[in-house]
Design a protein around this motif. Structure first.
Motif, PDB file in Angstrom:
ATOM      1  N   PRO A   9      29.800  52.186  39.981  1.00 40.79           N
ATOM      2  CA  PRO A   9      28.813  51.259  39.430  1.00 40.79           C
ATOM      3  C   PRO A   9      28.018  51.954  38.324  1.00 40.79           C
ATOM      4  CG  PRO A   9      28.824  51.135  41.814  1.00 40.79           C
ATOM      5  CD  PRO A   9      29.684  52.306  41.452  1.00 40.79           C
ATOM      6  N   SER A  10      27.768  51.253  37.241  1.00 39.68           N
ATOM      7  CA  SER A  10      27.220  51.898  36.043  1.00 39.68           C
ATOM      8  C   SER A  10      25.886  52.582  36.280  1.00 39.68           C
ATOM      9  CB  SER A  10      27.081  50.876  34.917  1.00 39.68           C
ATOM     10  OG  SER A  10      26.207  49.823  35.283  1.00 39.68           O
ATOM     11  N   SER A  11      25.085  52.081  37.203  1.00 45.66           N
ATOM     12  CA  SER A  11      23.769  52.667  37.478  1.00 45.66           C
ATOM     13  C   SER A  11      23.806  53.688  38.607  1.00 45.66           C
ATOM     14  CB  SER A  11      22.767  51.558  37.815  1.00 45.66           C
ATOM     15  OG  SER A  11      23.254  50.743  38.870  1.00 45.66           O
ATOM     16  N   ASN A  12      24.987  53.994  39.115  1.00 48.36           N
ATOM     17  CA  ASN A  12      25.129  54.965  40.198  1.00 48.36           C
ATOM     18  C   ASN A  12      25.054  56.378  39.624  1.00 48.36           C
ATOM     19  OD1 ASN A  12      26.298  56.763  42.197  1.00 48.36           O
ATOM     20  ND2 ASN A  12      27.074  54.956  43.254  1.00 48.36           N
ATOM     21  N   THR A  13      24.094  57.156  40.088  1.00 50.73           N
ATOM     22  CA  THR A  13      23.914  58.525  39.602  1.00 50.73           C
ATOM     23  C   THR A  13      24.188  59.566  40.685  1.00 50.73           C
ATOM     24  OG1 THR A  13      21.551  58.353  40.132  1.00 50.73           O
ATOM     25  CG2 THR A  13      22.209  57.844  37.873  1.00 50.73           C
ATOM     26  N   ASP A  42      25.178  38.202  43.192  1.00 49.69           N
ATOM     27  CA  ASP A  42      25.827  37.827  41.939  1.00 49.69           C
ATOM     28  C   ASP A  42      26.271  39.055  41.154  1.00 49.69           C
ATOM     29  OD1 ASP A  42      23.198  38.546  41.466  1.00 49.69           O
ATOM     30  OD2 ASP A  42      22.846  37.029  39.926  1.00 49.69           O
ATOM     31  N   SER A  43      25.425  40.077  41.098  1.00 44.80           N
ATOM     32  CA  SER A  43      25.790  41.315  40.400  1.00 44.80           C
ATOM     33  C   SER A  43      26.953  42.020  41.085  1.00 44.80           C
ATOM     34  CB  SER A  43      24.582  42.260  40.341  1.00 44.80           C
ATOM     35  OG  SER A  43      23.488  41.661  39.710  1.00 44.80           O
ATOM     36  N   ILE A  44      26.918  42.024  42.420  1.00 44.09           N
ATOM     37  CA  ILE A  44      27.975  42.674  43.186  1.00 44.09           C
ATOM     38  C   ILE A  44      29.316  41.987  42.941  1.00 44.09           C
ATOM     39  CG2 ILE A  44      28.800  43.149  45.525  1.00 44.09           C
ATOM     40  CD1 ILE A  44      25.803  43.306  46.344  1.00 44.09           C
ATOM     41  N   GLU A  45      29.301  40.673  42.879  1.00 44.38           N
ATOM     42  CA  GLU A  45      30.541  39.933  42.647  1.00 44.38           C
ATOM     43  C   GLU A  45      31.079  40.174  41.247  1.00 44.38           C
ATOM     44  OE1 GLU A  45      32.355  35.410  43.106  1.00 44.38           O
ATOM     45  OE2 GLU A  45      30.233  35.788  43.467  1.00 44.38           O
ATOM     46  N   ASN A  46      30.178  40.236  40.264  1.00 42.50           N
ATOM     47  CA  ASN A  46      30.599  40.367  38.864  1.00 42.50           C
ATOM     48  C   ASN A  46      31.145  41.752  38.524  1.00 42.50           C
ATOM     49  OD1 ASN A  46      29.860  37.725  38.327  1.00 42.50           O
ATOM     50  ND2 ASN A  46      27.807  38.267  37.610  1.00 42.50           N
ATOM     51  N   ILE A  47      30.801  42.758  39.324  1.00 44.10           N
ATOM     52  CA  ILE A  47      31.187  44.127  38.987  1.00 44.10           C
ATOM     53  C   ILE A  47      32.701  44.307  38.903  1.00 44.10           C
ATOM     54  CG2 ILE A  47      31.206  44.989  41.357  1.00 44.10           C
ATOM     55  CD1 ILE A  47      30.042  47.599  40.388  1.00 44.10           C
ATOM     56  N   VAL A  48      33.454  43.517  39.673  1.00 44.74           N
ATOM     57  CA  VAL A  48      34.910  43.694  39.675  1.00 44.74           C
ATOM     58  C   VAL A  48      35.609  42.780  38.663  1.00 44.74           C
ATOM     59  CG1 VAL A  48      34.975  44.506  42.056  1.00 44.74           C
ATOM     60  CG2 VAL A  48      35.193  42.055  41.588  1.00 44.74           C
ATOM     61  N   GLY A  49      34.833  42.125  37.818  1.00 41.20           N
ATOM     62  CA  GLY A  49      35.432  41.188  36.859  1.00 41.20           C
ATOM     63  C   GLY A  49      36.426  41.826  35.911  1.00 41.20           C
ATOM     64  N   ASP A  50      36.160  43.056  35.487  1.00 43.14           N
ATOM     65  CA  ASP A  50      37.081  43.721  34.553  1.00 43.14           C
ATOM     66  C   ASP A  50      37.772  44.922  35.189  1.00 43.14           C
ATOM     67  OD1 ASP A  50      34.895  45.416  34.697  1.00 43.14           O
ATOM     68  OD2 ASP A  50      34.901  45.896  32.548  1.00 43.14           O
ATOM     69  N   ILE A  51      37.946  44.860  36.508  1.00 40.02           N
ATOM     70  CA  ILE A  51      38.483  46.044  37.186  1.00 40.02           C
ATOM     71  C   ILE A  51      39.929  46.324  36.786  1.00 40.02           C
ATOM     72  CG2 ILE A  51      39.386  44.960  39.318  1.00 40.02           C
ATOM     73  CD1 ILE A  51      37.889  47.360  40.762  1.00 40.02           C
ATOM     74  N   GLU A  52      40.675  45.283  36.419  1.00 39.00           N
ATOM     75  CA  GLU A  52      42.062  45.521  35.980  1.00 39.00           C
ATOM     76  C   GLU A  52      42.099  46.348  34.698  1.00 39.00           C
ATOM     77  OE1 GLU A  52      42.414  41.921  38.641  1.00 39.00           O
ATOM     78  OE2 GLU A  52      41.038  42.555  37.054  1.00 39.00           O
ATOM     79  N   ALA A  53      41.230  46.007  33.749  1.00 42.81           N
ATOM     80  CA  ALA A  53      41.195  46.760  32.483  1.00 42.81           C
ATOM     81  C   ALA A  53      40.786  48.200  32.729  1.00 42.81           C
ATOM     82  CB  ALA A  53      40.231  46.085  31.505  1.00 42.81           C
ATOM     83  N   GLN A  54      39.775  48.394  33.577  1.00 39.99           N
ATOM     84  CA  GLN A  54      39.343  49.758  33.860  1.00 39.99           C
ATOM     85  C   GLN A  54      40.393  50.528  34.669  1.00 39.99           C
ATOM     86  OE1 GLN A  54      36.860  51.116  32.477  1.00 39.99           O
ATOM     87  NE2 GLN A  54      35.988  49.266  31.587  1.00 39.99           N
ATOM     88  N   ALA A  55      41.150  49.820  35.492  1.00 42.33           N
ATOM     89  CA  ALA A  55      42.233  50.470  36.239  1.00 42.33           C
ATOM     90  C   ALA A  55      43.309  50.986  35.289  1.00 42.33           C
ATOM     91  CB  ALA A  55      42.831  49.496  37.249  1.00 42.33           C
ATOM     92  N   ARG A  56      43.622  50.181  34.296  1.00 48.33           N
ATOM     93  CA  ARG A  56      44.613  50.635  33.302  1.00 48.33           C
ATOM     94  C   ARG A  56      44.083  51.828  32.516  1.00 48.33           C
ATOM     95  NH1 ARG A  56      45.630  44.951  33.261  1.00 48.33           N
ATOM     96  NH2 ARG A  56      44.022  44.580  31.688  1.00 48.33           N
ATOM     97  N   ALA A  70      32.380  51.974  45.517  1.00 49.61           N
ATOM     98  CA  ALA A  70      31.242  51.061  45.585  1.00 49.61           C
ATOM     99  C   ALA A  70      31.360  50.303  46.895  1.00 49.61           C
ATOM    100  CB  ALA A  70      31.255  50.112  44.391  1.00 49.61           C
ATOM    101  N   THR A  71      30.332  50.367  47.710  1.00 50.47           N
ATOM    102  CA  THR A  71      30.439  49.809  49.053  1.00 50.47           C
ATOM    103  C   THR A  71      30.329  48.294  49.054  1.00 50.47           C
ATOM    104  OG1 THR A  71      29.345  51.838  49.801  1.00 50.47           O
ATOM    105  CG2 THR A  71      29.664  50.095  51.420  1.00 50.47           C
ATOM    106  N   ALA A  72      29.196  47.778  48.605  1.00 50.36           N
ATOM    107  CA  ALA A  72      28.973  46.330  48.663  1.00 50.36           C
ATOM    108  C   ALA A  72      30.021  45.522  47.889  1.00 50.36           C
ATOM    109  CB  ALA A  72      27.564  45.992  48.177  1.00 50.36           C
ATOM    110  N   PRO A  73      30.442  45.958  46.692  1.00 45.65           N
ATOM    111  CA  PRO A  73      31.455  45.179  45.984  1.00 45.65           C
ATOM    112  C   PRO A  73      32.813  45.109  46.685  1.00 45.65           C
ATOM    113  CG  PRO A  73      30.248  46.541  44.444  1.00 45.65           C
ATOM    114  CD  PRO A  73      29.853  46.994  45.824  1.00 45.65           C
TER     115      PRO A  73
END
Length: 233
Positions: A9-13, A42-56, A70-73
């Motif tokens: 997650p982008s804000s995970n440090t 809503d944020s948790i659901e949206n996080i995986v929207g582009d997961i295919e692109a990031q997987a590639r 990421a646990t909740a997503p």
């Protein structure tokens, strides 16, 4: 040399430093960031929207395995949602994959645990979804308590004391293990102390993610200092 591809997650440090400190020297970490600032449905659901692109993208670094750290997503939509996310990652990348929630389920089964106390950084709503996910996977959740946090940056600024105190608070004789949920919550440095104090396994979602990735790589060497799970990898 082996390589782990990690979705963060982008804000995970927190999760990357905890991975770096724990992994053997011959295993390297390569991360992709998925946008998230609030631990809300809503944020948790949206996080995986582009997961295919990031997987590639991660696959192009020739990683050996991919982990959604990421646990909740990975538990948001209940039983089987983690498997669905894993399938999406594997189809897009051509690499074996897992999620934090999948890793947690498998780790509990590996240790023969059926009853847990659940502590999390989340608010009551997200915590209830986590509880339902564990119950749907066959685990009894005997106690649940969260820190009530929604801002993910705030979670990442907590030190390990918060995890230490919450784990002590939720422990009960009925719980065979303690689960600490949220990969942005600093947990790794308190796991060993808690296990010695409480006399039972203490699992965190960062710890189980590391364990799952190493198992997928075929690593078998014990990693001391971070709880029973990694000591008996």
């Amino acid at each position: 040399m082996s390589r782990i591809g990690l979705f963060v997650p982008s804000s995970n440090t927190t999760i990357e430093p905890e991975f770096y400190r724990t992994l053997p020297p011959h295993v390297t970490l390569h991360a992709a960031r998925l946008y998230l600032t609030q631990i809300a449905t809503d944020s948790i659901e949206n996080i995986v929207g582009d997961i295919e692109a990031q997987a590639r993208n991660l696959a192009s670094a020739d990683v050996d395995v991919l982990v959604l750290g990421a646990t909740a997503p990975s538990f948001l939509k209940g039983l089987g949602y983690d498997v669905e996310i894993t399938r999406r990652i594997e189809l897009a990348s051509g690499k074996p994959a897992t999620t934090t929630s999948t890793a947690l389920v498998n780790a509990l089964k590996e240790l023969g645990i059926s009853r847990v106390a659940l502590g999390a950084a989340y608010d009551d709503h997200v915590n209830s979804i986590a509880r339902s996910f564990l119950q749907a996977n066959g685990f009894e959740v005997v106690r649940t308590k969260g820190l009530g946090l929604v801002d993910n940056l705030v979670v990442g600024r907590l030190d390990g004391t918060s995890a230490l105190e919450l784990a002590r608070d939720i422990d009960s004789p009925q719980a065979q293990a303690i689960v600490l949920a949220c990969t942005n919550w600093k947990t790794m440095d308190v796991l060993e102390q808690l296990e010695q104090e409480l006399g039972k396994p203490v699992l965190s979602t960062t710890q189980v993610s590391i364990w799952a990735a190493l198992r997928m790589l075929g690593e078998t060497d014990a990693i001391p200092g971070y709880g029973r799970l990694l000591r008996q990898i």
